[in-house]
Design an enzyme around this catalytic site. Structure first.
Site, PDB file in Angstrom:
ATOM      1  N   ASP A 193      12.890   7.568   0.992  1.00 30.09           N
ATOM      2  CA  ASP A 193      13.631   8.799   0.472  1.00 30.09           C
ATOM      3  C   ASP A 193      12.603   9.328  -0.611  1.00 30.09           C
ATOM      4  OD1 ASP A 193      15.622   8.353   2.029  1.00 30.09           O
ATOM      5  OD2 ASP A 193      16.729   7.105   0.664  1.00 30.09           O
ATOM      6  N   ARG A 194      13.088  10.471  -1.146  1.00 28.66           N
ATOM      7  CA  ARG A 194      12.361  10.833  -2.196  1.00 28.66           C
ATOM      8  C   ARG A 194      12.201  10.187  -3.372  1.00 28.66           C
ATOM      9  NH1 ARG A 194      12.501  14.898  -6.436  1.00 28.66           N
ATOM     10  NH2 ARG A 194      14.722  15.048  -6.399  1.00 28.66           N
TER      11      ARG A 194
END
Length: 280
Positions: free
Chosen positions: A116-117
């Site tokens: 995930d970012r």
């Protein structure tokens, strides 16, 4: 060839897109029956890079590299792959820039693992299609091992446990997931590393790879990740993202016949969070 990890899709590309199969130096068809002592050589077809993928020259934090694999340490707040929001500076864009700068044999980016970012830590890239196929197979067979650290809200009682709960989409949301009986099978194993007054540091190993798996499973047992705005609350002053870090990966490199293990140091915001939570 199948036993060596060459998929049916890759085999078609070798046959029809410029590759070659030779036995003892002589080109043969895939139906050729080999005999003991003969040597098989496979030439992969050339890979054509996408003209639509933007190039980023932001430097990489490289943990491991050879002719087949590139393992990098992804900072938090950087997307793994480009999207309409992050079109030109994801890790894929950065790796493409690196492959061009280093005149790599293939400048096509093959991302094997994603984060995930807001999650920091290790992301694996393959340098060609065959290497990507090999690691995809290891992922499916659960022989590619990834270890995470996370800080969850509240004090955990169990020293060690496995969360076995299916995960699916949350109704009405494109992004959010939830534990639901009709979801896909998901298993998360964790070990308690440190108890703090209002939080716990866990070492986590995934046995499946569902979207947001650690975040969803921890929230489902009443211990959402610290700083997780989606499944908990973003109220901690020491970290402004979910407290999740991919700290190590281990996979078998069939080209060198060696096990590759990489470690990513704990980022500063994560270490600061642990220090202040410990001092409460």
């Amino acid at each position: 060839m199948r036993q060596q990890g060459i998929s049916r899709t890759l085999l078609k590309q070798i046959k029809f897109s410029g590759g070659e199969i030779c036995v003892d130096g002589v080109p043969v068809r895939v139906t050729y029956k080999m005999h003991a002592g003969q040597q098989l050589a496979v030439t992969l077809p050339p890979e054509i890079p996408s003209d639509h993928l933007q190039v980023s020259n932001t430097p990489l934090d490289i943990l491991y590299e050879d002719d087949h694999f590139l393992v990098v340490n992804k900072p938090a707040e950087v997307a793994s792959v480009p999207s309409h929001i992050y079109a030109d500076d994801s890790m894929v864009n950065r790796v493409k820039g690196y492959l061009i700068r280093t005149h790599a044999a293939s400048q096509v980016t093959h991302i094997v693992t994603r984060l995930d970012r807001e999650t920091s830590g290790i992301v694996i890239f393959a340098k060609h299609h065959f290497a990507h196929t090999v690691l995809d197979t290891q992922l499916k067979q659960h022989s590619l091992k990834k270890t995470y650290f996370c800080v969850v809200s509240g004090v955990m009682n169990d020293e060690h446990a496995v969360i076995d709960a299916p995960i699916g989409r949350k109704p009405g949301s494109f992004i959010k997931r939830m534990v639901r009986p009709d979801g896909r099978s998901a298993q998360t194993e964790y070990w308690l590393t440190k108890r703090m007054p209002a939080a716990s540091l866990l070492r986590v190993r995934l046995h499946t790879g569902r979207t947001h798996q650690i975040r969803v499973h921890m929230a489902s047992i009443g211990h959402p990740l610290v700083g997780d705005f989606l499944y908990g609350q973003q109220t901690n002053p020491w970290i402004h993202r979910q407290a999740l870090h991919c700290a190590s990966v281990s996979f078998f490199n069939p080209f060198t016949q060696q096990q590759v293990t990489c470690f990513a140091p704990m980022p500063e915001d994560f270490a600061t969070l642990i220090k202040h939570e410990s001092d409460l």
